[in-house]
Design a protein around this motif. Structure first.
Motif, PDB file in Angstrom:
ATOM      1  N   VAL A 302       0.823  -1.213   0.000  1.00 23.75           N
ATOM      2  CA  VAL A 302       0.000   0.000   0.000  1.00 23.75           C
ATOM      3  C   VAL A 302       0.855   1.260   0.000  1.00 23.75           C
ATOM      4  N   TRP A 331      -7.574  -5.386   3.882  1.00 25.88           N
ATOM      5  CA  TRP A 331      -6.906  -5.017   2.622  1.00 25.88           C
ATOM      6  C   TRP A 331      -6.538  -6.248   1.801  1.00 25.88           C
ATOM      7  N   VAL A 338      -5.633  -3.165  -4.574  1.00 26.18           N
ATOM      8  CA  VAL A 338      -5.043  -2.148  -3.706  1.00 26.18           C
ATOM      9  C   VAL A 338      -5.428  -0.764  -4.212  1.00 26.18           C
ATOM     10  N   ARG A 342      -7.460   2.054  -2.204  1.00 25.46           N
ATOM     11  CA  ARG A 342      -6.828   3.347  -1.965  1.00 25.46           C
ATOM     12  C   ARG A 342      -7.753   4.497  -2.387  1.00 25.46           C
ATOM     13  N   GLN A 361      -1.440   8.417   1.677  1.00 24.22           N
ATOM     14  CA  GLN A 361      -2.056   7.590   0.641  1.00 24.22           C
ATOM     15  C   GLN A 361      -1.484   7.908  -0.739  1.00 24.22           C
TER      16      GLN A 361
END
Length: 423
Positions: A302, A331, A338, A342, A361
């Motif tokens: 991530v 997740w 991903v 996000r 992020q």
């Protein structure tokens, strides 16, 4: 024992497939009796005699009859209707259904045949345009003795006979094969659209594929790597997964940049772990042992490689739950990538006006090459109309900080930056 050369063949339905089967049988020396609703249906079929008056007449003069009609309704009519095959059947007759119909219809017709001691096989065929050239594959479902009885006749029109299993297995295999065909067509359509948007001619894409994989082995590569129980060895799946997700993410990024709609790419990316068999829930003991490591590995996915190394060795309860449950479990769930997750988090973060969380992020998105700088700037404008200008300003501040850090890092490592751009 039946003299295989004495077996009489019949064909009902003289379209492309049935007509081709009849021609192949005639060329082999086993001249079939035939039926079609068109009296002149055999006029242009080499070696094939004129149609008889009814399917019943075909049954009376045959030991193995191929039925090649269009749909289930026609199959019911020519097999069990007035003047159908069963009305003229004799014990030991075998009916081979070549029409693609639903499995309940296969079992329905088989039961009707069994009541009259008539054998029944479901038989998918492909490719249909090779029927007259002894060029089709017969995809058979049914009991072994029935297959053995019909085999000499099947061999006279099929280049290969594949007995897939019990009744219905042939039809199921043919339907599954069709999924591969039409699914591939959709894949090619999206790939060609993506290439065309990048000013690549379709012929060039075809040239690359034909040259790199002239035998088409890549298409079935994953299927052939599976074990006898249908599962992919985990070691193989783990090797494939990062390459698969990287390449699909690149395709999604290119599609977004060029404005090309690629829903199949999105689904394939979301289902990547499921495709490779990596989404099965672990046993409780394995989950207890692995959840921390899975969580740390997902945090690296991530937020960028090495992020987990910044975590303290001893985690407090809140951080431990964040790593193990949020990143180790949530997740890691299938169906959303991903990148998908996000984007959802970025939307929620914008709604609460947290520039610092947005920056984290976005840094991860840039590190993973999930979003371009242009896409991020466009996202801020889009979010403004949903979360308000004030919250969007905070989002913009976080995104801008992440972009600035990303650009500074790229300038400090020009060789790495150049390598990324060249890929």
């Amino acid at each position: 024992m039946t003299n295989t050369q004495a077996l009489r063949a019949g064909v009902v339905g003289l379209g492309m497939i049935g007509g081709g089967v009849a021609v192949s049988l005639a060329r082999s020396g086993r001249v079939p009796v035939v039926y079609d609703i068109r009296p002149d249906a055999s006029d242009n079929l080499d070696g094939v005699s004129a149609p008889l008056a009814s399917p019943a007449d075909v049954a009376k003069n045959s030991d193995v009859v191929m039925v090649a009609v269009v749909n289930a309704a026609q199959a019911r009519t020519v097999i069990a209707g007035d003047g159908g095959l069963l009305s003229g059947a004799h014990p030991g007759l075998t009916i081979v259904l070549q029409s693609t119909v639903a499995l309940p219809v296969v079992h329905e017709l088989a039961e009707l045949c069994a009541k009259q001691e008539v054998g029944f096989l479901d038989c998918g065929v492909t490719p249909g345009d090779k029927a007259a050239e002894h060029g089709m594959v017969a995809i058979i479902g049914g009991e072994q003795p029935v297959v053995d009885h019909a085999r000499p006749v099947l061999d006279d029109w099929a280049k290969k006979v594949v007995h897939c299993g019990p009744l219905g297995a042939g039809m199921a295999t043919k339907i599954a094969r069709n999924v591969v065909t039409y699914g591939t067509w959709r894949t090619v359509t999206e790939a060609a659209a993506l290439a065309a948007a990048a000013e690549v001619e379709p012929a060039r894409l075809a040239e690359v594929i034909d040259t790199a994989d002239p035998d088409g082995r890549t298409l079935l590569q994953l299927l052939r790597m599976r074990a006898i129980d249908g599962t992919l060895p985990e070691t193989v799946a783990r090797q494939i997964e990062p390459l698969m997700t990287k390449d699909l993410d690149a395709a999604r990024d290119l599609a977004a940049t060029l404005g090309v709609d690629t829903p199949l790419v999105d689904v394939t990316r979301a289902q990547a772990e499921h495709t490779l068999g990596l989404d099965a829930a672990p046993t409780p003991s394995a989950a207890d042992e692995d959840s921390l490591q899975r969580g740390l590995a997902m945090m690296d996915k991530v937020y960028g490689s090495g992020f987990s190394a910044t975590m303290p060795e001893q985690l407090d309860p809140y951080t431990d739950e964040t790593v193990q449950h949020l990143f180790g479990d949530i997740w890691n769930r299938p169906d959303l990538s991903v990148r998908d997750r996000r984007l959802l988090v970025m939307g929620a973060t914008a709604a609460i006006g947290r520039a610092d969380l947005m920056q984290i992020q976005v840094q991860g998105a840039l590190a993973n090459q999930e979003l371009t700088i242009n896409q991020l700037n466009e996202a801020v404008l889009h979010l403004a109309f949903y979360v308000g200008w004030g919250n969007a300003t905070s989002a913009h501040r976080g995104i801008s900080a992440a972009i600035a850090a990303h650009n500074a890092d790229a300038q400090s490592t020009p060789a790495q930056s150049t390598a990324k751009e060249s890929r």
